[in-house]
Enzyme design. Structure first.
Site, short mmCIF file in Angstrom:
data_model
loop_
_atom_site.label_atom_id
_atom_site.label_comp_id
_atom_site.label_asym_id
_atom_site.label_seq_id
_atom_site.Cartn_x
_atom_site.Cartn_y
_atom_site.Cartn_z
N ILE A 132 0.89 -1.16 0.00
CA ILE A 132 0.00 0.00 0.00
C ILE A 132 0.93 1.20 0.00
O ILE A 132 1.50 1.55 1.03
CB ILE A 132 -0.93 0.00 1.23
CG1 ILE A 132 -1.79 -1.27 1.23
CG2 ILE A 132 -1.80 1.26 1.22
CD1 ILE A 132 -2.62 -1.47 2.48
N PRO A 133 1.12 1.83 -1.16
CA PRO A 133 2.19 2.82 -1.33
C PRO A 133 1.88 4.20 -0.74
O PRO A 133 1.74 5.19 -1.46
CB PRO A 133 2.35 2.87 -2.85
CG PRO A 133 0.96 2.60 -3.36
CD PRO A 133 0.39 1.58 -2.41
N CYS A 134 1.81 4.27 0.56
CA CYS A 134 1.50 5.54 1.24
C CYS A 134 2.59 6.58 0.97
O CYS A 134 2.33 7.78 1.11
CB CYS A 134 1.28 5.32 2.72
SG CYS A 134 2.65 4.55 3.57
N HIS A 135 3.77 6.15 0.57
CA HIS A 135 4.84 7.10 0.26
C HIS A 135 4.50 7.94 -0.97
O HIS A 135 5.12 8.97 -1.19
CB HIS A 135 6.18 6.38 0.07
CG HIS A 135 6.20 5.42 -1.08
ND1 HIS A 135 5.65 4.15 -1.00
CD2 HIS A 135 6.69 5.54 -2.34
CE1 HIS A 135 5.81 3.54 -2.17
NE2 HIS A 135 6.44 4.36 -2.99
N ARG A 136 3.49 7.54 -1.73
CA ARG A 136 3.08 8.28 -2.92
C ARG A 136 2.06 9.37 -2.61
O ARG A 136 1.53 10.00 -3.52
CB ARG A 136 2.50 7.32 -3.96
CG ARG A 136 3.54 6.33 -4.47
CD ARG A 136 2.98 5.38 -5.49
NE ARG A 136 3.97 4.33 -5.77
CZ ARG A 136 3.67 3.12 -6.17
NH1 ARG A 136 2.41 2.78 -6.38
NH2 ARG A 136 4.63 2.23 -6.37
#
Length: 176
Positions: A135-139
């Site tokens: 889950i790419p929360c860094h995006r």
């Protein structure tokens, strides 16, 4: 349930697996193996090095490839976030669809979830993300173009490094 520990080009990482369901991922850390395992086991769940026959090996190999600068479009993993609050689950499921190389702001995510005044709540939900990369929360970035926060090891510097890695991969894939 056990932590499965493995090496990447960025350091030691881990996944918490309950058979085929992934419960949590830990991004790589540049500490030694013993220190890394001790920090994982401080919550009472034992850890071990990944084995050749582990069902999570496809996911782990994809994580390794990601940190080597390869584009990963399918993590080959089933994950479980059902123990999280409902709004957090909605945010995480929505963010899981942000494509590689793209970013959104906390406000955009809030608006897309039809909660236009919930940018801070989106940020809080992302801080609970147990599955960074999957889950790419860094995006997800701040409205002003800043990075916002990041609760994974290394904090905002790790977020910046992940975005730079993805940008480099996307740049290499573009035709001249």
């Amino acid at each position: 349930m056990k932590w499965l520990v493995f090496d990447t080009s960025w350091g030691w990482a881990a996944v918490l697996s309950d058979n085929r369901l992934i419960k949590q991922t830990i991004l790589p850390s540049a500490v030694g193996l013993n220190e890394f395992k001790a920090s994982l086991e401080s919550n009472g769940i034992e850890s071990r090095l990944i084995g050749e026959n582990d069902v999570t090996l496809p996911l782990i190999n994809n994580i390794r490839r990601y940190f080597q600068g390869q584009l990963i479009e399918n993590w080959e993993a089933q994950w479980d976030i059902n123990s999280l609050p409902v709004f957090t689950q909605k945010v995480l499921k929505h963010v899981s669809n942000i494509p590689y190389g793209m970013t959104k702001t906390y406000g955009e995510v809030a608006r897309e979830l039809e909660k236009p005044r919930a940018a801070r709540a989106v940020g809080r939900a992302l801080s609970l993300n147990p599955l960074p990369l999957l889950i790419p929360c860094h995006r997800v970035l701040a409205q002003n173009g800043g990075l916002g926060g990041f609760t994974a090891p290394g904090g905002v510097e790790t977020k910046k490094a992940l975005l730079a890695l993805e940008n480099e991969v996307i740049t290499r894939r573009k035709p001249d």
